[in-house]
Design an enzyme around this catalytic site. Structure first.
Site, PDB file in Angstrom:
ATOM      1  N   CYS A  75       0.871  -1.168   0.000  1.00  0.00           N
ATOM      2  CA  CYS A  75       0.000   0.000   0.000  1.00  0.00           C
ATOM      3  C   CYS A  75       0.907   1.217   0.000  1.00  0.00           C
ATOM      4  O   CYS A  75       1.751   1.372   0.898  1.00  0.00           O
ATOM      5  CB  CYS A  75      -0.864  -0.010   1.260  1.00  0.00           C
ATOM      6  SG  CYS A  75      -1.823   1.486   1.516  1.00  0.00           S
ATOM      7  N   CYS A 187      -0.417   4.389  -6.408  1.00  0.00           N
ATOM      8  CA  CYS A 187      -1.570   4.004  -5.593  1.00  0.00           C
ATOM      9  C   CYS A 187      -2.049   2.663  -6.124  1.00  0.00           C
ATOM     10  O   CYS A 187      -2.046   2.434  -7.338  1.00  0.00           O
ATOM     11  CB  CYS A 187      -2.665   5.057  -5.716  1.00  0.00           C
ATOM     12  SG  CYS A 187      -4.245   4.527  -5.028  1.00  0.00           S
TER      13      CYS A 187
HETATM   14  N1  DGL Z   1      -3.964   1.317  -1.021  1.00  0.00           N
HETATM   15  C1  DGL Z   1      -3.887   2.762  -1.049  1.00  0.00           C
HETATM   16  C2  DGL Z   1      -2.563   3.189  -1.673  1.00  0.00           C
HETATM   17  O1  DGL Z   1      -1.913   2.459  -2.389  1.00  0.00           O
HETATM   18  C3  DGL Z   1      -5.021   3.398  -1.822  1.00  0.00           C
HETATM   19  C4  DGL Z   1      -6.353   3.361  -1.147  1.00  0.00           C
HETATM   20  C5  DGL Z   1      -6.401   4.084   0.185  1.00  0.00           C
HETATM   21  O2  DGL Z   1      -6.505   5.334   0.208  1.00  0.00           O
HETATM   22  O3  DGL Z   1      -6.316   3.391   1.177  1.00  0.00           O
HETATM   23  O4  DGL Z   1      -2.150   4.311  -1.456  1.00  0.00           O
END
Ligand code: DGL
Length: 237
Positions: A75, A187
């Site tokens: 993430c 993201c």
């Molecule tokens: N998984 C998050 C990222 O890669 C995106 C979604 C979120 O805001 O949690 O930044």
């Protein structure tokens, strides 16, 4: 030497990190994986860094209880907030998605002008700039399209295509104006939107998803090797 049969722990704020899981399965088919998607507290992007770090610690503890041999922070928002604190806290290697994304971008850029799009938390943290070793990578100042805005935009596409076209153009306008030749999808949701992002950015811009590169980093880490970002052309150190 006997193989270490312990699993690799992977986590994300939700399901987007499964793109990294996919890459791990492809590259390391014999490894066992444990995935944690924090769908109960999603999204992380708009949350303060200390809150995201607290979540990352809790999840790391859960995964360590499963006896993982390595942690993958799949993430961007969590890696931006918590990668270094996690590395200090746990005894197993920790691999994030940001350094591999920077390395992949450094490899493909011809001009050294690399853009990053991500959540508000990721962009504001400056983690991509730090991973690139200074100002080498310049993300859009503070108006990066948050994942959910883009996600909603794509859903609106079905009913109001004209509004959608305006919206995606507007969201990507800062990186288009910056004249980048490479755009990091910083993201976990953006690989799902790669086709439409590429459509707006045009054929001269290479999109980089860190999933594959992250899997290579995991393999190198398991083998006891370290991979480091390479500087883009023309970058000063
Ligand atoms: N998984 C998050 C990222 O890669 C995106 C979604 C979120 O805001 O949690 O930044």
């Amino acid at each position: 030497m006997a193989r270490d049969e312990r699993p690799i722990g992977v986590f994300d704020s939700g399901l987007g990190g499964l793109t990294v899981v996919r890459a791990l399965i492809d590259l390391l088919p014999d490894e066992h994986l444990v995935y944690f998607g924090d769908t109960g507290r999603f999204p992380y992007g708009p949350k303060p860094a200390d809150e995201v770090t607290k979540y990352a610690f809790e999840i790391a503890d859960l995964l360590l209880e499963r006896d993982v041999k390595l942690l993958v922070v799949a993430c961007n928002s969590a890696a931006a907030a918590a990668l270094e604190p996690l590395r200090e806290r746990v005894d197993v290697p920790v691999v994030g998605v940001i350094e591999p994304g920077v390395r992949a971008a450094s490899r493909v850029t011809r001009t050294g002008r690399v853009g990053v799009i991500g959540t508000v938390g990721t962009v504001r943290s400056g983690a991509y700039q730090r991973a690139a070793g200074g100002d080498r990578t310049r993300g859009p100042p503070d108006r990066a399209p948050p994942a959910r805005v883009s996600w909603n935009s794509s859903r609106r596409a079905t009913s109001t295509p004209i509004r959608y076209t305006c919206s995606r153009e507007r969201l990507l306008a800062p990186v288009r104006a910056a004249g980048v030749d490479t755009l990091v999808l910083g993201c976990t949701h953006y690989p799902l939107l790669a086709r439409t992002i590429s459509d707006v950015m045009g054929p001269g811009v290479v999109l980089v998803s860190s999933a594959d590169e992250t899997a290579f980093e995991v393999r190198a880490s398991l083998a006891g090797r370290t991979r480091r970002p390479t500087a883009p052309p023309g970058a000063s150190s």
